[in-house]
Scaffold this active site. Structure first.
Site, PDB file in Angstrom:
ATOM      1  N   LYS A 254       0.842  -1.199   0.000  1.00 21.85           N
ATOM      2  CA  LYS A 254       0.000   0.000   0.000  1.00 21.85           C
ATOM      3  C   LYS A 254       0.876   1.249   0.000  1.00 21.85           C
ATOM      4  O   LYS A 254       2.006   1.214   0.479  1.00 21.85           O
ATOM      5  CB  LYS A 254      -0.856   0.025   1.274  1.00 21.85           C
ATOM      6  CG  LYS A 254      -2.003  -0.940   1.283  1.00 21.85           C
ATOM      7  CD  LYS A 254      -2.813  -0.795   2.560  1.00 21.85           C
ATOM      8  CE  LYS A 254      -3.959  -1.798   2.601  1.00 21.85           C
ATOM      9  NZ  LYS A 254      -4.976  -1.580   1.572  1.00 21.85           N
TER      10      LYS A 254
ATOM     11  N   ARG B 125     -10.431 -11.518   1.737  1.00 15.48           N
ATOM     12  CA  ARG B 125     -11.219 -12.623   1.160  1.00 15.48           C
ATOM     13  C   ARG B 125     -10.464 -13.941   1.219  1.00 15.48           C
ATOM     14  O   ARG B 125     -11.066 -15.006   1.302  1.00 15.48           O
ATOM     15  CB  ARG B 125     -11.626 -12.251  -0.275  1.00 15.48           C
ATOM     16  CG  ARG B 125     -10.482 -12.024  -1.205  1.00 15.48           C
ATOM     17  CD  ARG B 125     -10.873 -11.227  -2.438  1.00 15.48           C
ATOM     18  NE  ARG B 125     -10.922  -9.778  -2.183  1.00 15.48           N
ATOM     19  CZ  ARG B 125     -11.199  -8.866  -3.116  1.00 15.48           C
ATOM     20  NH1 ARG B 125     -11.481  -9.238  -4.357  1.00 15.48           N
ATOM     21  NH2 ARG B 125     -11.214  -7.592  -2.803  1.00 15.48           N
TER      22      ARG B 125
END
Ligand code: BES
Ligand code: MN
Ligand code: ZN
Length: 499
Positions: free
Chosen positions: A282, A356
């Site tokens: 990130k 996920r």
């Protein structure tokens, strides 16, 4: 941390009331009712003068202080708006205004005097529950890594409510206990979410689960370490922690409030204790906020704590998929293919879509409990903030009844959600030439494709997914909100009432 004790109390005459603060609920109407006129006389006319001078208009949640009289040190007026048009949101505004004012004064105890609400109001218990909830939330202060000199502890210790004009003392007590229980649950969630990533690790969450189980006799805990998860085949979950020196954990918390045979409601939480993005690193700005990436896991703790305090007569299984997402020489790389617990293979195109990957194995794992319904809770996508901002939680479900129950629970608890579609057309974005599915989509609708990914692991039961990336925490003042604990507990209470 000091605790706030909220109780219901039989009313007495004004001159017998003794407190650091008398909180007066004032409806918006043409003239003061009989009880308020009595109070005004007792206070030497300061109430009517304040209103006549327009220093106070009793709109929902408006507050002002008056000096006290006799054994009352001070008086807080709290506006309740036009009670004939009371909406769910009014209760929250009243309770928030009241709580903010009380926390910012030096009173150690307070009496909430409801007798100024002369007309009969519908569902007074909802107002009382909201008052207890907001007081408990407002009383919370993060302190674990702070110096006490910087932040003195709250003064307020005891609040009593005299609800005789609204409902029986017994039903007031039930409502206040419920609001407090939900508040304590949400505060537990906030504390875990606020803790920094160097303290709140997967192993710390496991220790917290054991601690919670010690507090409630109906709770039991089991924890899978990395070896046990590997033996089971949870390679999708394990791939997320590969780059970290902190070992991953799968935490199961079982609450047995119902008969042993009754099928449980399952809550599955994303517990990424820090999300750097991994090799798909990130950007640096605001990366500190990714300590909040275990907000789903924390809401499982908080909801189960509240359910246990409320002694809900159902069974609940909480499963937390805990890992830290870091880049390193051992980290998962874009293009890597892993085999999930379900047997499906996954091409990991972006290591920042890690939520996920841990959830899919946890969702496969919970089918062994023969769940009545399964809800996963996750700070899953930045895209949900684009769609809903910080107001509503994203709801996704393969079952209309479950989705509607969560929407309604959100309205009742003032912790709202909004439903999105997970149509077949969106699923096509996840096709991969190298695996059964890819972990990211390519054509927009990022929150929906993330939910579609999860939906491919939940076909055997009724399932909903809550994307709380926008609602679990606030930017200013920075910190955890405790959401969606009120929504989840309301849903669990509704399911308890059905049996
Ligand atoms: N934890 C983040 C989602 C997030 C972003 C939560 C901002 C709160 C604030 C999640 O793991 C993530 O990184 N999602 C990616 C998915 C993308 C790579 C498909 C995102 O939202 O950018
Ligand atoms: Mn991520
Ligand atoms: Zn994440």
């Amino acid at each position: 941390m000091s605790v706030l004790n909220i109780t219901a109390k039989a009313a007495t005459t004004l001159d017998q009331l003794k407190s650091h603060a008398l909180v007066v609920l004032v409806p918006e109407r043409k003239s003061l009712g009989a009880r308020l006129r009595e109070l005004d006389k007792f206070l030497g006319g300061s109430l009517s003068r304040t209103i006549a001078n327009r220093d106070f208009t009793p709109t929902c949640g408006a507050t002002t202080w008056l000096s006290g009289a006799d054994q009352l040190d001070r008086v807080l007026l709290v506006g309740c708006g036009d009670l004939s048009q009371r909406a769910p949101a009014s209760d929250k505004k009243i309770a928030e205004g009241l709580s903010r004012a009380l926390m910012n004064c030096a009173a150690k105890d307070a009496i909430i005097w409801t007798e100024g609400l002369s007309q009969k109001i519908k569902q007074p218990e909802q107002l009382l529950e909201q008052i207890a909830l907001q007081l408990t939330l407002a009383h919370y202060q993060y302190s674990q890594t702070l110096n006490h000199r910087k932040k003195p502890p709250r003064e307020l210790r005891r609040v009593s409510v005299t609800p005789t004009n609204l409902c029986t003392t017994a039903s007031a007590k039930r409502a206040l206990d419920a609001g407090s229980a939900i508040g304590h649950g949400a505060n537990l969630t906030r504390e875990l979410v606020n803790l920094p990533g160097n303290i709140c690790t997967p192993r710390y969450l496991a220790a917290e689960a054991r601690k919670l189980a010690k507090r409630h006799s109906e709770l039991s805990v089991s924890i899978l370490d990395e070896r046990k998860m590997a033996d089971l085949g949870m390679h999708s979950l394990l791939s997320v922690g590969n780059g970290s020196d902190e070992p991953s954990r799968l935490i199961t918390l079982k609450y047995q409030g119902g008969p042993a045979k009754s099928r449980p409601y399952c809550l599955v939480g994303k517990g990424i204790t820090f999300d750097t993005g991994g090799i798909s690193l990130k950007p640096g700005a605001k990366m500190d906020e990714m300590k909040f990436d275990m907000g789903g896991a924390a809401s499982v703790f908080g909801s189960i704590h509240a359910a246990a305090l409320l002694k809900l007569p159902i069974n609940i299984v909480g499963v937390i998929a805990a890992a830290e997402n870091m880049p390193s020489g051992r980290a998962t790389k874009p293009g890597d293919v892993v085999k999930s617990l379900s047997g499906k293979t996954i091409e990991i195109l972006n290591t920042d879509a890690e939520g996920r990957l841990v959830l899919c194995d946890a969702l496969t794992y919970v089918s062994r409990f023969a769940p009545e319904e399964v809800i996963d809770i996750a700070t899953l996508t930045g895209a949900i903030i684009v769609a809903l901002g910080h107001e509503a939680t994203g709801i996704f479900s393969n079952d209309d009844h479950l989705a509607n129950s969560l929407l309604e629970a959100g309205i009742r608890s003032h912790d709202r959600g909004w439903r999105f579609p997970i149509w077949e057309e969106y699923h096509r974005q996840l096709e991969s030439p190298f695996a059964d599915l890819a972990n990211i989509g390519t054509g927009g609708a990022g929150s929906i494709t993330a939910a579609c990914f999860l939906a491919q692991f939940t076909e055997d039961y009724k399932w909903a997914h809550l994307d709380i990336a926008g609602t679990a925490f606030k930017g200013s003042p920075k910190g955890a909100t405790g959401r969606p604990v009120p929504m989840l507990v309301d849903y669990l209470r509704e399911r308890s009432a059905r049996r």
